[in-house]
Design a protein around this motif. Sequence first.
Motif, PDB file in Angstrom:
ATOM      1  N   PRO A  70       0.811  -1.231   0.000  1.00 40.90           N
ATOM      2  CA  PRO A  70       0.000   0.000   0.000  1.00 40.90           C
ATOM      3  C   PRO A  70       0.839   1.272   0.000  1.00 40.90           C
ATOM      4  N   SER A  71       2.011   1.228   0.621  1.00 41.89           N
ATOM      5  CA  SER A  71       2.885   2.395   0.645  1.00 41.89           C
ATOM      6  C   SER A  71       3.388   2.726  -0.755  1.00 41.89           C
ATOM      7  N   ILE A  72       3.751   1.691  -1.517  1.00 42.79           N
ATOM      8  CA  ILE A  72       4.173   1.889  -2.904  1.00 42.79           C
ATOM      9  C   ILE A  72       3.016   2.453  -3.722  1.00 42.79           C
ATOM     10  N   ALA A  73       1.820   1.913  -3.521  1.00 43.07           N
ATOM     11  CA  ALA A  73       0.645   2.376  -4.254  1.00 43.07           C
ATOM     12  C   ALA A  73       0.399   3.862  -4.024  1.00 43.07           C
ATOM     13  N   TYR A  74       0.639   4.297  -2.807  1.00 48.93           N
ATOM     14  CA  TYR A  74       0.364   5.692  -2.446  1.00 48.93           C
ATOM     15  C   TYR A  74       1.497   6.629  -2.823  1.00 48.93           C
ATOM     16  N   ASN A  75       2.724   6.241  -2.522  1.00 50.09           N
ATOM     17  CA  ASN A  75       3.861   7.151  -2.658  1.00 50.09           C
ATOM     18  C   ASN A  75       4.604   7.053  -3.989  1.00 50.09           C
ATOM     19  N   LYS A  76       4.501   5.905  -4.663  1.00 54.36           N
ATOM     20  CA  LYS A  76       5.360   5.675  -5.824  1.00 54.36           C
ATOM     21  C   LYS A  76       4.592   5.055  -6.986  1.00 54.36           C
ATOM     22  N   LYS A  77       3.506   5.700  -7.382  1.00 44.00           N
ATOM     23  CA  LYS A  77       2.676   5.118  -8.444  1.00 44.00           C
ATOM     24  C   LYS A  77       3.422   5.039  -9.777  1.00 44.00           C
ATOM     25  N   SER A  78       4.364   5.958 -10.017  1.00 45.46           N
ATOM     26  CA  SER A  78       5.145   5.893 -11.252  1.00 45.46           C
ATOM     27  C   SER A  78       6.182   4.778 -11.196  1.00 45.46           C
ATOM     28  N   ASP A  79       6.729   4.537 -10.004  1.00 46.53           N
ATOM     29  CA  ASP A  79       7.746   3.483  -9.859  1.00 46.53           C
ATOM     30  C   ASP A  79       7.176   2.106 -10.172  1.00 46.53           C
ATOM     31  N   ILE A  80       5.876   1.938  -9.976  1.00 46.80           N
ATOM     32  CA  ILE A  80       5.245   0.659 -10.313  1.00 46.80           C
ATOM     33  C   ILE A  80       5.500   0.329 -11.777  1.00 46.80           C
ATOM     34  N   TRP A  81       5.532   1.363 -12.601  1.00 48.96           N
ATOM     35  CA  TRP A  81       5.759   1.172 -14.034  1.00 48.96           C
ATOM     36  C   TRP A  81       7.222   1.349 -14.416  1.00 48.96           C
ATOM     37  N   ASN A  82       7.939   2.156 -13.678  1.00 50.41           N
ATOM     38  CA  ASN A  82       9.280   2.537 -14.079  1.00 50.41           C
ATOM     39  C   ASN A  82      10.363   1.612 -13.531  1.00 50.41           C
ATOM     40  N   ASN A  83      10.118   1.060 -12.357  1.00 50.32           N
ATOM     41  CA  ASN A  83      11.097   0.189 -11.707  1.00 50.32           C
ATOM     42  C   ASN A  83      10.870  -1.263 -12.137  1.00 50.32           C
ATOM     43  N   ASP A  84      11.897  -1.888 -12.694  1.00 49.37           N
ATOM     44  CA  ASP A  84      11.749  -3.238 -13.236  1.00 49.37           C
ATOM     45  C   ASP A  84      11.275  -4.243 -12.189  1.00 49.37           C
ATOM     46  N   ALA A  85      11.846  -4.156 -10.997  1.00 48.52           N
ATOM     47  CA  ALA A  85      11.503  -5.121  -9.946  1.00 48.52           C
ATOM     48  C   ALA A  85      10.050  -4.955  -9.515  1.00 48.52           C
ATOM     49  N   LEU A  86       9.633  -3.719  -9.298  1.00 50.86           N
ATOM     50  CA  LEU A  86       8.246  -3.475  -8.893  1.00 50.86           C
ATOM     51  C   LEU A  86       7.275  -3.856 -10.003  1.00 50.86           C
ATOM     52  N   TYR A  87       7.616  -3.493 -11.219  1.00 52.34           N
ATOM     53  CA  TYR A  87       6.729  -3.792 -12.340  1.00 52.34           C
ATOM     54  C   TYR A  87       6.480  -5.293 -12.455  1.00 52.34           C
ATOM     55  N   SER A  88       7.542  -6.072 -12.395  1.00 51.97           N
ATOM     56  CA  SER A  88       7.385  -7.520 -12.536  1.00 51.97           C
ATOM     57  C   SER A  88       6.711  -8.153 -11.323  1.00 51.97           C
ATOM     58  N   GLU A  89       6.736  -7.460 -10.190  1.00 53.55           N
ATOM     59  CA  GLU A  89       6.052  -7.972  -9.003  1.00 53.55           C
ATOM     60  C   GLU A  89       4.536  -7.945  -9.186  1.00 53.55           C
ATOM     61  N   PHE A  90       4.035  -6.947  -9.899  1.00 57.98           N
ATOM     62  CA  PHE A  90       2.589  -6.779 -10.042  1.00 57.98           C
ATOM     63  C   PHE A  90       2.082  -7.110 -11.442  1.00 57.98           C
ATOM     64  N   PHE A  91       2.886  -6.839 -12.456  1.00 58.34           N
ATOM     65  CA  PHE A  91       2.516  -7.194 -13.828  1.00 58.34           C
ATOM     66  C   PHE A  91       3.431  -8.330 -14.281  1.00 58.34           C
ATOM     67  N   ASN A  92       2.927  -9.518 -14.252  1.00 53.54           N
ATOM     68  CA  ASN A  92       3.735 -10.676 -14.616  1.00 53.54           C
ATOM     69  C   ASN A  92       2.871 -11.693 -15.352  1.00 53.54           C
ATOM     70  N   GLU A  93       3.413 -12.861 -15.597  1.00 55.39           N
ATOM     71  CA  GLU A  93       2.683 -13.876 -16.376  1.00 55.39           C
ATOM     72  C   GLU A  93       1.416 -14.354 -15.672  1.00 55.39           C
TER      73      GLU A  93
END
Length: 599
Positions: A420-443
């Motif tokens: 939830p902290s990432i969702a609130y503080n770092k919404k762009s990092d979800i898309w920009n950071n490879d590790a975060l992106y693959s944590e939520f958008f994966n196969e």
Amino acid sequence: MQQIIEGIQSQELEASWRTALDEHDDLKKFGVNAIGLFALALRFDLEDLEGVGVSSIVDGHSDKKNDLIFIDEEIGTAVIIQAYVSKSKKSIAPANKASDLNTAIAWLLTMPAEKLPQGIKSHAIRIRDGINSGIINKLYVWYVHNCTESKNVADELEAVKQTLSSALAKYHKNTIVNQFVSEIGNSTLTEWYNETQSPIAVNEQIKFHCTDGFEVKTEDWTAFITTISARDLYAAYKNYSVKLFSANIRDYLGARSSQSNINNGIRQTMSETPKNFWVFNNGLTALTHRIEFDKEQKTIKAKGIAIVNGAQTTGAIGSMDEIPSENAMVPIRFVSVNNGDRDLIRDIVRYNNSQNQVTAADFRSTDAIQKRLRQQVSMIKDAEYEGGRRGGFGSAIKRKPKLMPSFTVGQALAAFHGQPSIAYNKKSDIWNNDALYSEFFNEKTTGPHLVFVFSLLKSIESNKSNLIEKSKSDVDLTNLEKQRLEFFRLPASIFVYVYAIASALETIISRPISDYFTLSFGNQTAPKNAIKNWTPIISATAPFTRLLAKSISEGLSKTSIEEGIQNFTQQVEVASESQGVAFNRFLKQLRNPSSIKTA
């Protein structure tokens, strides 16, 4: 005749922004504040206006003249809004509403925290912390209305500017906050709306003196690279001001006497070593409709201009006290796009603005996962997902009732899957950071699962919105409702609540879940129906949100969050017997993924 035509065009544009606002059925519940949200969409290219409204509109009767407080730490921006809508054809807005912004600023920026009303307390603390930490460096104060701008209001806003400057002067001396106090009425809304329809707001032909240059041409675009006189750029800014930046996501931010301030450095270079400016500056990129180069006269005529990159350079030069030296030259490339290809223009604007945070998702829009997710969502009734792609100019202000905005979906995924902290503080990092992106958008991520988490987020937003409306009515809130409202006033509360529901799901359905990514309502459930599926769950668990408040007040630390989640889940378990019917109905609405073991 020309004046008549221009008058008709002006009326059509005004009608267009009003029509666009009227088409936003999702904003009607916000009443007068809808026009403030619409202004935010025009200025900051926001998509999820309903979500912005739920988090930004000040609730309760003690708003201290604050109607909306929009804060986005990622772009370093806060906007304080007083909104007014005239039901009659009143020519100008009341000036006393503008003066109310003095009260709003005083409470938000200077009043001791312990004296702040609960409705604005969390907003005030966020702004103050953001200013002190340097995260918030742009503060807008707007009086938004549907009338004609007037001198009376302008005079009142001059006093507001003084109040704002005095309030900010009390912060740390090294704190730099660019301040913008504006009346946003018919003409401004018309201009902003017009700019969303075309990136080039200045359509006159402008002549620049230049050196030799060279042309680069493809079947899609033509560019001319040259060097223009700083004096001509100075004159253009004096004539058109920030309209020159209609294609630029950042207006000129002003210059301050600080060695670390880039704009002040540009002006200093232009004043002290003008002949070296060309080699010290990266130059400009400008969109234009058409380019005409006269080699003999050493001039270039640009039919229309919008500076895509170099707003700070242009503004710094244009705001100088003296005309630049005739020796000062500025590197520039003019670009015209064949046939006005809007998609290509959009990409030119975005890729030329390295500071544009919203490009994060665009870099993911072509990967295989997003392509698959877009295809899967397209098979679901009344659902639309762009998967990082954005429409052309003006897309953010168009009502798209079926759209699940990419950033909101990413936030919902992050919150549901334990961040939830990432969702609130770092919404762009979800898309920009490879590790975060693959944590939520994966196969394992599927289109139906996106609908599942997105609808949970929207159901919670709806619950909050209904509670706020009730608090504004003459109906007294119960003690539990007051506690719930206190929780919703806290930053990140909605995302923490999403995570709490996810953590309590096994208790709710009385089944172990081995893989939460497989959870969905199936590929036949539209988002609007999925929201309804969540409603009984939110109603049943809402009284327990008070147990989550501590985790937020302690700064969203993992330890405090988990403690709050544990207490929340325990209360859900206690309530499961009385809520058995609702919980069983919810279980039946799940599409029996293999990760849910049958009883």
